[in-house]
Design an enzyme around this catalytic site. Structure first.
Site, PDB file in Angstrom:
ATOM      1  CG  ASP A   1      -8.295   0.405   3.250  1.00 24.68           C
ATOM      2  OD1 ASP A   1      -9.077  -0.416   2.735  1.00 24.68           O
ATOM      3  OD2 ASP A   1      -7.062   0.290   3.193  1.00 24.68           O
TER       4      ASP A   1
ATOM      5  CE  LYS B   1      -4.171  -1.949   2.069  1.00 23.39           C
ATOM      6  NZ  LYS B   1      -5.263  -1.744   3.025  1.00 23.39           N
TER       7      LYS B   1
END
Length: 277
Positions: free
Chosen positions: A102, A66
């Site tokens: 997220d 990420k």
């Protein structure tokens, strides 16, 4: 031409993203496919170039890529830039733009469960990428009474300083004033399936009726949530966050928001069946 999407990570076999997105494609009659691709750390640059060459329309990124994917992208959404983490890439006119869904996925899941409670005192437990993303997303959605607690207080302070508001507490300090918080968000990896578990903090002083969320969705009921339930808390597992982060990515790619309620029900049943085996 058939569109295709992917999720990359290491490991990747456990991911529920292919089941979720392919089910949405089928439900919505979209001619597309979504596949998992195992990419090791030293293969990331090559993998990004290959995805682009092979005409992928977009992809998701999971652990451990990420942060490390950022140098290979052309542009970052402002929230992803703040968070210094990307979980979704959109390909447009040959350019790669990174987003992070997220945190927003968590806020959607929270508000779906309890409505908007923007004046609530919120305690975020942990200071990793997930905690950081949720803190920034909560702020973006209008939640400002945010406290971050972590075993290493300097890491909690870093998030609070970047937010420009809120406070940082040690675990011990948070435990002493736990009854001040009406929403707790457990953002550590504690409770993941097949890992040794220790409560990230004592729930002895948890206020009755508090909302306690855990970002872990496998198992659905983590030891932290089970303990909170004993204290008569309203509990929220991590599956809603997972489904909504996927739905937001889906919307970035295809301009439509899929049916999340049906997907949460479907994946809940799937995970319950797996946990019985």
């Amino acid at each position: 031409m058939k569109k295709w999407f992917a999720v990359i990570g290491d490991p990747i076999a456990h991911s529920k993203s292919p089941n979720m997105h392919n089910a949405w494609f089928e439900e919505m009659n979209i001619d597309a496919a979504y596949i998992p691709i195992h990419v090791k750390n030293d293969e990331l640059e090559k993998a990004v170039a290959s995805l682009k060459t092979l005409g992928v329309s977009g992809w998701n990124i999971t652990i451990p890529h990420k942060q490390t994917i950022i140098p290979y992208l052309d542009e970052l959404d402002p929230l992803a830039e703040k968070m210094a983490a990307v979980n979704t890439v959109v390909v447009q006119d040959g350019k790669l733009k990174g987003y992070n869904t997220d945190g927003a996925g968590f806020v959607h899941s929270l508000e779906e469960a309890i409505g908007q409670q923007k004046e609530s005192e919120i305690l975020i437990i942990g200071s990793g990428g997930a905690a950081r993303g949720i803190a920034f997303a909560l702020q973006q959605y209008g939640y400002h009474n945010i406290t971050v607690t972590n075993r290493t207080v300097s890491k909690a302070e870093k998030i609070v300083n970047e937010l420009g508001e809120g406070r940082a507490l040690s675990i011990e300090e948070a435990e002493k004033c736990l009854d001040q918080f009406s929403i707790l968000i457990q953002c550590t990896s504690a409770g993941l399936a097949n890992t040794e578990f220790k409560l990230p903090l004592s729930l002895e002083k948890l206020q009755e009726g508090a909302i306690v969320a855990d970002i872990v969705y496998n198992p659905l009921m983590t030891p932290f949530l089970l303990e909170a339930e004993k204290k008569k808390a309203t509990i929220i597992n991590g599956l809603g966050m997972f489904v909504h982060q996927g739905a937001i990515a889906f919307q970035y790619w295809l301009g439509q928001y899929p049916n999340t309620n049906l997907m949460i029900k479907r994946l809940t049943e799937e995970l319950q069946n797996e946990q019985l085996i």
